[in-house]
Scaffold this motif. Sequence first.
Motif, PDB file in Angstrom:
ATOM      1  N   LYS B  49       0.519  -1.547  -0.213  1.00  0.00           N
ATOM      2  CA  LYS B  49       0.301   0.637   0.121  1.00  0.00           C
ATOM      3  C   LYS B  49       0.730   1.371  -0.556  1.00  0.00           C
ATOM      4  O   LYS B  49       0.387   2.199  -0.958  1.00  0.00           O
ATOM      5  N   SER B  51       3.834   1.243  -1.291  1.00  0.00           N
ATOM      6  CA  SER B  51       4.957   2.190  -2.436  1.00  0.00           C
ATOM      7  C   SER B  51       3.772   2.251  -3.523  1.00  0.00           C
ATOM      8  O   SER B  51       4.454   2.993  -4.537  1.00  0.00           O
ATOM      9  N   GLN B  52       2.757   2.342  -3.339  1.00  0.00           N
ATOM     10  CA  GLN B  52       1.361   2.749  -4.214  1.00  0.00           C
ATOM     11  C   GLN B  52       1.225   4.266  -4.470  1.00  0.00           C
ATOM     12  O   GLN B  52       0.684   4.936  -4.872  1.00  0.00           O
ATOM     13  N   GLN B  53       2.195   4.959  -2.968  1.00  0.00           N
ATOM     14  CA  GLN B  53       1.822   6.097  -2.761  1.00  0.00           C
ATOM     15  C   GLN B  53       2.784   6.833  -3.338  1.00  0.00           C
ATOM     16  O   GLN B  53       3.658   7.066  -3.035  1.00  0.00           O
TER      17      GLN B  53
END
Lengths: 167, 167
Positions: B49, B51-53
């Motif tokens: 999660k 890493s997607q930001q």
Amino acid sequence: MSDTKWLNESEMAAWMAYVAATHLLERRVEDQLKADSGLTHAQYEILAKLSQQPGGQLRMTELANRLIVSKSGLTYQIGQLERRGLVTRAACPSDERGVLAVLTEEGMRCLERTAPGHVAVVRAFLIDRLTPEEVETMRQIMTKAAAAMKAAPAGPLRAHRPGKSPG
Amino acid sequence: MSDTKWLNESEMAAWMAYVAATHLLERRVEDQLKADSGLTHAQYEILAKLSQQPGGQLRMTELANRLIVSKSGLTYQIGQLERRGLVTRAACPSDERGVLAVLTEEGMRCLERTAPGHVAVVRAFLIDRLTPEEVETMRQIMTKAAAAMKAAPAGPLRAHRPGKSPG
């Protein structure tokens, strides 16, 4: 790593929805069982499986197969249930080395008292949300997945791994 | 109890298949992550999660919402990840009381090393067994179930219970 086939957008959405729903549902099921009877989900499944058998009894090895748990895991759970008087162990008449798990009357009463709340959770948060077609598709999906895992050797997949262990 | 609406045959088959597949799959996922990186599934989801930001960072409260975990549960997991140098905590610049969870470079490398094996498990035992239509139906089913649980108050359902507590 470069040959990893990543999930596409719809596959990822389906997997993320599955993970989220499954974690929420397991918590709901566990909370309900704990409040109504102090049973864990694993223990409830044992009582339910035994109750479906003639005489409420089943060989431990067969029970482990049906529940898809390890023998050591089952032995622990049966010990917990035995301590509460819900299950007893008995020698298997047809096989010297076999051990039977037997549902007691108290175990049957506990199951009967607990089942309505359990079914209510399963309905409220999953089954009653689905059309009959979705119920059938879910059965097919989950049956295929379970079959794939039963057919594959236990332990981590190895084929994808790089030469060096990440340690 | 007499007004309990029990599961019919196809509903029961679907539920049993779901329970079996889910338990098997969770074990496969956990085994793979443990072998490849020593991460639990919950910890892997946190790294993924983040890493997607942008900047690999997210407020703890928002991260807890997205992962559908309690704040205390998340705090524990973040502590474990921090000890391994995979995540750090930082003050939130836009909100004095806010705390950010931040993916470190080492955390990103750990995720990159672990993701191929994780995806391989998800594909081998679930996604690659399904038609695109089944993937889509699974997304719909699980999204509806998760929404029902997010909308319902936490804790056991009460409506079904008999007057006396089973103790």
